[in-house]
Scaffold this active site. Structure first.
Site, PDB file in Angstrom:
ATOM      1  CD  GLU A 297      -2.993  -1.283   1.997  1.00  0.00           C
ATOM      2  OE1 GLU A 297      -2.720  -0.705   3.234  1.00  0.00           O
ATOM      3  OE2 GLU A 297      -4.248  -1.420   1.925  1.00  0.00           O
ATOM      4  CG  ASP A 371      -7.738  -5.318   4.891  1.00  0.00           C
ATOM      5  OD1 ASP A 371      -6.957  -5.592   6.114  1.00  0.00           O
ATOM      6  OD2 ASP A 371      -7.679  -4.111   4.477  1.00  0.00           O
ATOM      7  CD  GLU A 399      -9.697  -1.330   7.912  1.00  0.00           C
ATOM      8  OE1 GLU A 399      -8.940  -1.890   8.594  1.00  0.00           O
ATOM      9  OE2 GLU A 399      -9.357  -0.831   6.821  1.00  0.00           O
TER      10      GLU A 399
HETATM   11  C1  GCV Z   1      -2.589   0.464   8.550  1.00  0.00           C
HETATM   12  C2  GCV Z   1      -6.045  -1.977   5.443  1.00  0.00           C
HETATM   13  C3  GCV Z   1      -6.563  -0.768   6.271  1.00  0.00           C
HETATM   14  C4  GCV Z   1      -5.280   0.202   6.423  1.00  0.00           C
HETATM   15  C5  GCV Z   1      -3.895  -0.563   7.024  1.00  0.00           C
HETATM   16  C6  GCV Z   1      -3.762  -1.823   6.026  1.00  0.00           C
HETATM   17  C7  GCV Z   1      -2.946  -2.646   6.595  1.00  0.00           C
HETATM   18  O1  GCV Z   1      -5.794  -1.824   4.026  1.00  0.00           O
HETATM   19  O2  GCV Z   1      -7.484  -0.211   5.373  1.00  0.00           O
HETATM   20  O3  GCV Z   1      -5.693   1.412   6.889  1.00  0.00           O
HETATM   21  O4  GCV Z   1      -2.966   0.386   7.129  1.00  0.00           O
HETATM   22  O5  GCV Z   1      -5.015  -2.493   6.198  1.00  0.00           O
HETATM   23  O6  GCV Z   1      -3.093  -3.534   7.483  1.00  0.00           O
HETATM   24  O7  GCV Z   1      -1.620  -2.228   6.615  1.00  0.00           O
END
Ligand code: GCV
Length: 704
Positions: A297, A371, A399
């Site tokens: 990411e 995720d 989340e």
């Molecule tokens: C900390 C998901 C979340 C991100 C998070 C990522 C991860 O994509 O939306 O906010 O980033 O996981 O676990 O690194």
């Protein structure tokens, strides 16, 4: 009675009533460490008689804190002051805390024994005595007979950690309970007493490590200024047996060190990390190690220089090894490839690296391949890296589970994954046995939970979410516990000991996840949202990368719904052992909760439930939303057993949850109807909004 005596008594009564009301108003701060006075006199007397003193042989911060906690808890529960003394008192019953090198309990374990009239808590390490003390308090808070506390317990996992996604400016990525607990601008000079309560709460459930900053890490945490702030936190945590860790920014040698590169094979870069690590240990002598999100990411990583994850991890491992520190390297990776299946990415990148990591590296894997979805199959990495210790990462912060509004008890999610059988060494090769190291003899074991704590007075926003923090700690200690037992235990410690209410609430907790799944992502749907991860957007089809759209995941079209991951599709199922594959790769026999994870199903297909696909979807969405009304009724029924403030708080959240469940239901069904072309069965009320109207509400929600 004289008038003045009467008046005085009346005033005293009013004052006492007000004091009682104030004392019983519960803001949730005390979590599961409430230690309310025991109302049953026989139990109270039995406890007072059994615990007349607490004796500690030896002295350390951790032992002193164990004694202090017992003193606080028992004094509050019995109403009798209990002294802490240096040696057992003759002819009196008490608690004896002792370190015993030959104690059978292993690692951080403890034993509680009844020796004559005394209760002896012993362990090989002082942290074990602390865990034993909390175990005794947990037992007594459930008002159980003293002698039934006897026993022995050792944790199945070595590193039982919280991962905080907290940023230096005080925000929390995916945090829904206020701002960060860590007041970076005040530290290190001002040390909030709340840090001690945080440490107590963690120690009480066996958590022994915390990563204080976000995996999307700022290099700022590696500056001397921030290291001293972190050291102040570590100073509090270590007194409760908790080690402190940091997430690191992989490009720090460049951004902070001014080097030309952050290539892990570059000697200058390696030297930079060696020096930085030495500096960290000079400031925090018992520092735990680094957590790393790399090449994921948009975060920097070794692949930026043509190196592998192992190259990156091993460079850091080398710097940490002299101090016995560990590298926890995350396997959460996926590329923006329109043809690829994100499901397969972690396996494809990491399995070829098995055996190539240094001894002090753990690869940390999210429970599922995508995720933290409301329901996911277990990650196929489990079982496929026998030579690399794999840790597991669960998400406590909600989340994808309705933030702090929706009531979702997550223990069934954790348990489902831990109990899943990978079959890598035949039947019984569960994820739990991989993670606890017993299947592949891993020398290091780790279970991490992405924290759901914040600056809200009650820590987790929704009071019921405290149970997720609690359940995580209890499973990290002992994954053989059941979600049900933990629900009952937590309810008794946190809400009420009234038997019927405990049964009602724990039943609600156990059903809450499936109810959420039914109105949010039934039958294996996933990710119908963009950045908000809250508002329903199954129609969302535009983004900078395909795997950040909703349509990428559900693949609705005129023929049907779901992601084909069989050999005819992406063939992600090939990453599992044949025994696992067999349960999922046949659309006829695939369990319904996983259907759309693996199959594209025609709209009129008759399912094992007897309904066709469209009818089954309608059934799930409507039943899910209606079940929130059931939750409301159940909650109303326990009103007299629950603190009024907490009861009112959750009542309000359940009203909102029902409205949003309908929002989700309507968004999905009206959108999917444009493909299925089938009516919503007449037994259900028609959605009150059109698809356009629902889209509009979502647009308003997402408006800046
Ligand atoms: C900390 C998901 C979340 C991100 C998070 C990522 C991860 O994509 O939306 O906010 O980033 O996981 O676990 O690194």
């Amino acid at each position: 009675m004289k008038f003045f005596t009467w008046l005085r008594n009346l005033l005293l009564l009013i004052a006492a009533t007000i004091a009682h009301l104030n004392a019983s108003a519960d803001d949730g701060y005390r979590l599961w460490l409430k230690y309310d006075r025991i109302r049953n006199e026989a139990t109270r007397t039995a406890y007072s008689n059994s615990f007349r003193y607490i004796a500690i042989s030896g002295s350390s911060d951790i032992l002193n804190n164990a004694a202090k906690e017992l003193q606080t808890g028992l004094t509050a529960m019995t109403g009798k002051e209990i002294p802490v003394v240096k040696a057992p008192v003759k002819n009196q019953n008490g608690i004896i805390l002792t370190i015993s090198a030959g104690d059978d309990a292993s690692g951080d374990g403890y034993s509680i024994q009844m020796q004559g009239a005394n209760t002896v808590i012993s362990a090989a390490k002082d942290a074990g005595v602390l865990y034993g003390s909390f175990a005794l308090l947990r037992h007594l808070q459930q008002h159980l007979p003293v002698e039934k506390a006897a026993g022995q317990s050792s944790p199945k996992i070595q590193l039982r950690m919280l991962n905080h996604w907290d940023n230096p400016e005080g925000t929390i990525e995916r945090g829904y309970a206020g701002g960060s607990l860590w007041k970076w601008y005040e530290l290190p000079e001002t040390v909030d007493p709340r840090y001690t309560d945080y440490a107590r709460a963690n120690a009480s459930i066996g958590i022994n490590g915390t990563v204080v900053n976000n995996v999307n890490a700022s290099a700022r945490f590696l500056t001397a200024e921030y290291l001293h702030k972190v050291a102040a936190l570590a100073g509090v945590f270590r007194k409760y047996g908790i080690k402190t860790y940091l997430s690191i920014h992989f490009a720090a040698p460049k951004t902070l060190g001014g080097l030309k590169t952050s290539d892990p094979l570059d000697p200058e870069v390696r030297k930079w990390w060696t020096e930085k690590t030495k500096e960290i240990y000079s400031i925090i002598p018992d520092f735990g190690g680094f957590l790393v999100k790399a090449n994921s990411e948009g975060e920097p990583g070794p692949q930026d220089y043509g190196r592998t994850h192992a190259d990156g991890a091993n460079m850091l491992a080398e710097a940490l090894a002299p101090f016995k520190g560990v590298v926890i390297w995350r396997a959460f990776v996926y590329k923006a490839d329109p043809k690829a299946d994100r499901f397969k990415a972690a396996y494809e990148e990491f399995v070829p690296l098995d055996g190539k990591f240094a001894k002090n590296v753990i690869v940390q894997v999210k429970n599922g391949p995508i995720d933290f979805q409301p329901r996911e199959p277990f990650s196929p990495l489990f079982g496929n890296m026998p030579q690399t210790p794999l840790g597991i990462e669960f998400q406590l912060t909600q989340e994808y589970l309705g933030f702090a509004t929706h009531w979702v008890y997550e223990a069934p999610i954790f348990k489902e994954c831990l109990d899943a059988d990978t079959y890598v060494k035949g039947k019984g090769s569960t994820v739990a046995r991989i993670v606890d190291g017993s299947l592949h003899d891993y020398p290091l074991t780790c279970m991490a939970g992405v924290a759901n704590t914040g600056s809200d007075r009650n820590w987790t926003g929704n009071p019921m979410a405290q149970a997720n923090w609690y359940a995580f700690g209890r499973f990290a200690w002992d994954h053989t516990l059941t979600a049900e037992a933990i629900a009952q235990e937590w309810t008794q410690l946190s809400l009420t000991t009234e038997t019927k209410s405990v049964a009602t609430i724990s039943n609600m907790m156990l059903r809450s996840r499936d109810i959420y799944v039914d109105y949010n992502t039934p039958l294996g749907l996933s990710r119908p949202w963009t950045g908000s991860h809250y508002a329903p957007e199954p129609w969302q089809n535009r983004s900078s990368r395909p795997d950040w759209t909703a349509i990428y995941y559900h693949r609705a079209d005129s023929l049907g719904l779901g992601f084909d991951r069989t050999a005819d599709g992406s063939n992600a199922l090939a990453q599992y052992r044949p025994e696992v594959r067999r349960t999922w790769d046949n659309a006829e026999t695939c369990p319904l909760p996983y259907l759309f994870w693996f199959h594209h199903i025609p709209w009129s297909k008759k399912l094992s439930s007897g309904r066709n696909l469209w009818d089954e979807l309608c059934h799930r969405f409507y039943t899910g939303a209606d079940s929130v009304l059931w939750m409301q009724k159940q909650w109303a029924a326990v009103k007299t057993s629950i603190d009024p403030d907490i009861h009112a708080d959750i009542t309000g959240r359940l009203i909102k949850q029902h409205k949003e469940a309908i929002w989700w239901r309507d968004a999905w069904l009206l959108y999917l109807q444009t493909f299925s072309k089938q009516p919503i069965p007449a037994i259900y009320p028609k959605p009150e909004r059109t698809l356009e109207e629902v889209k509009n509400t979502v647009n308003i929600y997402l408006m800046r």
